[in-house]
Each structure stands twice: as C-alpha cells, then as structure tokens.
Enzyme design. Structure first.
Site, PDB file in Angstrom:
ATOM      1  N   SER A  38       0.824  -1.212   0.000  1.00 22.61           N
ATOM      2  CA  SER A  38       0.000   0.000   0.000  1.00 22.61           C
ATOM      3  C   SER A  38       0.856   1.260   0.000  1.00 22.61           C
ATOM      4  CB  SER A  38      -0.934  -0.011   1.214  1.00 22.61           C
ATOM      5  OG  SER A  38      -0.184  -0.189   2.388  1.00 22.61           O
ATOM      6  N   CYS A  74       4.157 -11.355  12.587  1.00 21.24           N
ATOM      7  CA  CYS A  74       5.276 -10.853  13.410  1.00 21.24           C
ATOM      8  C   CYS A  74       4.746 -10.183  14.671  1.00 21.24           C
ATOM      9  CB  CYS A  74       6.162  -9.909  12.594  1.00 21.24           C
ATOM     10  SG  CYS A  74       5.283  -8.507  11.931  1.00 21.24           S
TER      11      CYS A  74
HETATM   12  N1  SAH Z   1       7.630  -8.889   3.477  1.00 20.51           N
HETATM   13  C1  SAH Z   1       8.395  -7.671   3.626  1.00 20.51           C
HETATM   14  C2  SAH Z   1       8.115  -6.957   4.925  1.00 20.51           C
HETATM   15  C3  SAH Z   1       6.672  -6.583   5.127  1.00 20.51           C
HETATM   16  S1  SAH Z   1       6.454  -5.211   6.164  1.00 20.51           S
HETATM   17  C4  SAH Z   1       9.889  -7.995   3.477  1.00 20.51           C
HETATM   18  O1  SAH Z   1      10.251  -9.170   3.382  1.00 20.51           O
HETATM   19  O2  SAH Z   1      10.676  -7.055   3.466  1.00 20.51           O
HETATM   20  C5  SAH Z   1       4.784  -4.852   5.940  1.00 20.51           C
HETATM   21  C6  SAH Z   1       4.453  -4.038   4.690  1.00 20.51           C
HETATM   22  O3  SAH Z   1       3.046  -4.066   4.545  1.00 20.51           O
HETATM   23  C7  SAH Z   1       4.856  -2.580   4.713  1.00 20.51           C
HETATM   24  O4  SAH Z   1       5.691  -2.301   3.614  1.00 20.51           O
HETATM   25  C8  SAH Z   1       3.538  -1.806   4.604  1.00 20.51           C
HETATM   26  O5  SAH Z   1       3.654  -0.658   3.774  1.00 20.51           O
HETATM   27  C9  SAH Z   1       2.636  -2.826   3.978  1.00 20.51           C
HETATM   28  N2  SAH Z   1       1.192  -2.727   4.247  1.00 20.51           N
HETATM   29  C10 SAH Z   1       0.569  -2.432   5.390  1.00 20.51           C
HETATM   30  N3  SAH Z   1      -0.769  -2.563   5.270  1.00 20.51           N
HETATM   31  C11 SAH Z   1      -1.005  -2.957   3.988  1.00 20.51           C
HETATM   32  C12 SAH Z   1      -2.165  -3.297   3.252  1.00 20.51           C
HETATM   33  N4  SAH Z   1      -3.374  -3.260   3.812  1.00 20.51           N
HETATM   34  N5  SAH Z   1      -2.033  -3.693   1.971  1.00 20.51           N
HETATM   35  C13 SAH Z   1      -0.805  -3.751   1.396  1.00 20.51           C
HETATM   36  N6  SAH Z   1       0.331  -3.439   2.053  1.00 20.51           N
HETATM   37  C14 SAH Z   1       0.235  -3.056   3.327  1.00 20.51           C
END
Ligand code: SAH
Length: 391
Positions: free
Chosen positions: A251, A335
């Site tokens: 997002s 997490c």
């Molecule tokens: N899998 C990633 C880490 C995820 S961190 C890695 O390996 O590096 C979580 C991410 O989810 C963030 O980048 C945040 O911007 C995104 N996020 C949060 N809510 C969301 C939503 N409803 N839809 C899509 N992305 C989202």
C-alpha cells in the site's frame, strides 16, 4: 562503580534467579529517590542478594537487566557484549561471501534489552528502544568501532521512532560515526538490495526473513507468484530469479519504488508491482497464482488488540486460501509478538476450514539465528510462519 540499589519485595527474586531480564514496578520494595529514567542500577533481593545490573525506567517494566554479574557499564562492557554477539554470528557463518546484511544485536536475545543493531555492508543502524540504552549510545558506538575495525563505515542512530513516546521528542536521528556516500547496497544470499535506512521503515530492511525467502525460492520454480505486503521486495527478488512471473503488492508507494529499484538491480524482467491494499488486490484474483506470500505488518501491537488481530489474520488467510490455484503453496507469517505460535497455527487452521480447502503443513517457520531466542526469555520469539500445500 557505585550504582544506586533497588531492593525487591520478598519472593520477587525468583524470575531474576532464572535470568529473566525484566523487573516489573510492582516487585520493587525500595528505590533511592535520586534514581532517574535510564540510570544504571543494581538490583537486590529482600535478603540483600545481588541479582543483576540493569537500567531503570519509569513504567511497568522498571528495570531491564544487562548483566547478571556485578560489572561497570562502560565501553569495555559494551565491547564484550557486542563482540560476543558478532562472534556468535561469525561462528554460524551468517555473514559470508554472499551475505553482508544481518541483525548484529537482538535485544534480550543477545543480553541487552532495548538494543537493536542492524548491519548493512559496513553500515550499522542503532535503534534504542529505551532511554537507558539511548544514554549508552556513545559507549556502544565506540565499542562498535573496536569490534568491527576498518569494516565499519558508519553508525546511524534511528531511535526517534522507537523510544517511548514521552522521550522521543528529545532526540533526532543522525550519524554517530562516519556517514555514507552514495547508495547502500547489500547482498543477501547473492541477491542485492538498496537500503534506505534513513527514510525506510524500521531500520530499512526486514532482515529477519532471509532464510524464509530462500525457502520460497525452492518452491517458486516456473510458478506464478504473488508477494503481498512486499515492502522492498525481499521475497519477490528471490522468487523472481526462478519463477515465471512475480507480482508484488504494497500500500506504500515509496515501498513499491524501492521494490522496483531492487528488481532492476537484480536484472529481473518478469516482475510487476502494484501500489494497492492487499485485501482490494486479492478481490478478483481467483486461480491466478500458484504461490502466495502473506507477510503483513504486526496486526496486534498490544494484548488489547489481540482479538481484532486474530480476526484480521483469519480473514486475510481465508481469502488467499480460497483464491490460490489448486496444488498451490501459501507462505503465511505473523510478526505480532502477542499472537503466539499456537494461536497463529489455530487461526490458520480456522482460515482453511472457512476457505473449504484441504491443506498440509510443509513447514513451520520462525525467525533466523541472528534474532536469537533464549529459554529465559520466551517473549523474544515474535516471527512465526507456515508453509501450506493447498489442494
Ligand atoms: N515482506 C516484507 C516486509 C513486510 S512489512 C519484506 O520481506 O521485506 C509490511 C508491509 O506491509 C509494509 O511495507 C507496509 O507498507 C505494507 N502494508 C501495510 N498494510 C497494507 C495493506 N493493507 N495492503 C498492502 N500493504 C500493506
């Protein structure tokens, strides 16, 4: 060194004798009035038995131990702590020819609650989660200079967002040593990533998914893969090296920008990314993907939000399970520290029942060894995941 003493109530020493690193405020019988937020203190039992040395905080966790033997907390102390953490990672071969990024120090798991150090190819990001650690930042930086020697290019303090709210206004993120010239590029299992630790989320990269990304690569050969909540595209890059196509969703527009930079850095042309909410993106994606990765941010940050978090994990996983192609593979993570692994496993089971899909557990996943969990501090286990075969 003469530190202020804290005396516990009768019987409150048992957890300290088992080396649990926290003392709750209700366990304290006596404390000198002069003790302030962040001060180093020595803790004694009601019978005057020395229990440990730590730092004081005004809050429900009043003392966090950083030593269970009497010691002066100085640069030498931090050198010994950080050197032990570094040597542990060296023994395990975590830093090697193909990987120059890892968590160098993981709070209680490495024996100092509140201290996080992430290593990015010679650049260290320092994150204090408490004022007591923040006050030690110069000693910790000097210790890092001695432990890492010429390999150390910079130390950047990124504590402004992790210190308790009432204290973070007094700080500003900045370099404690050196600085960077140009981009910071790291290699993780020979995949390269640009790290923006100044503007990026957390310390700039999710260092804790290295092993799980490797496992995803094993299951992605010639598959169509969807990586949701992709951030800088960690899972996407590993998968795209072997998959037919990889779609990444986040997002945050700045996250997708970094994800795109990383696909270019790795010369990948079979990827596409979308700035979108994961729930919206999944809506019309039935039978499109062979492999789906769900790695959302912590849905629960406190016990109060646990119930809502479980509902959200269930809804997200049920949707992905409903839509994944037959004989697909789901990588799913949480997490949230307050959602323990059994609650997470049960939630995923409930999601599979709701989705009416037969699943088999291929793997139970957890955080890697540079985020060590110790038996005296089970609370340190926060990352859990499952890999499911979906019929
Ligand atoms: N899998 C990633 C880490 C995820 S961190 C890695 O390996 O590096 C979580 C991410 O989810 C963030 O980048 C945040 O911007 C995104 N996020 C949060 N809510 C969301 C939503 N409803 N839809 C899509 N992305 C989202």
């Amino acid at each position: 060194m003469n530190y202020s003493n804290i005396i516990l109530n009768k019987g409150k020493e048992t957890s300290s004798l088992r080396f649990h690193p926290w003392i709750f405020s209700g366990a304290i019988a006596k404390k000198e009035n002069t003790v302030q937020e962040g001060d180093i203190v020595e803790v004694y039992s009601h019978q005057n038995q020395y229990l440990g040395t730590g730092y004081y905080a005004n809050g429900s966790i009043a003392v966090r131990f950083i030593s269970f033997v009497k010691v002066t907390i100085d640069e030498q102390f931090w050198f010994n702590k950080i050197n032990a953490a570094y040597n542990y990672r060296k023994h395990l071969g975590i830093l090697n020819k193909s990987t120059n990024v890892c968590r160098l120090f993981f709070g209680e798991g490495d024996g100092a609650s509140g201290l996080i150090l992430d290593y990015y190819n010679g650049n260290v990001v320092f994150q204090a989660h408490s004022w007591g650690i923040y006050l030690q930042k110069q000693a910790i930086t000097n210790a890092l200079i001695n432990v890492l020697g010429i390999a150390l290019k910079s130390v950047y303090d990124k504590s402004a967002e992790t210190l308790p709210k009432q204290l973070n206004a007094q700080t500003k993120n900045d370099y404690l040593f050196g600085s960077i010239d140009g981009d910071v590029i790291v290699s993780e299992n020979n995949h390269v990533f640009k790290i923006d630790f100044i503007k990026g989320q957390k310390t700039g990269f999710f260092v804790d998914q290295r092993d799980n990304r490797n496992l995803l690569a094993q299951y992605s050969k010639n598959k169509t893969v969807l990586n949701t909540f992709c951030y800088t595209g960690g899972f996407s890059i590993y998968a795209a090296a072997v998959a037919t196509t990889v779609h990444s969703v986040d997002s945050s527009a700045s996250a997708i920008e970094l994800c795109n930079t990383n696909t270019q850095l790795n010369n990948l042309t079979n990827t596409q990314s979308f700035v979108m909410d994961t729930f919206d993106f999944l809506k019309d994606k039935k039978d499109v993907y062979d492999v789906i990765v769900l790695d959302p941010p912590a849905f629960a940050k406190s016990r109060e939000s646990k119930h809502n978090a479980v509902t959200a994990y269930k809804r997200l996983n049920a949707t992905a399970l409903k839509y994944i192609k037959p004989n697909g593979i789901l990588f799913t993570f949480s997490c949230s520290g307050v959602v323990d692994k059994y609650l997470f496993y049960n939630t995923i089971t409930a999601a599979a029942i709701e989705a009416k899909r037969n699943v088999r557990v291929l793997h139970y996943l957890h955080q890697p060894p540079d985020h060590p969990v110790t038996p005296n501090f089970a609370e340190g286990e926060y990352l859990k995941g499952m890999v499911l075969w979906v019929e």
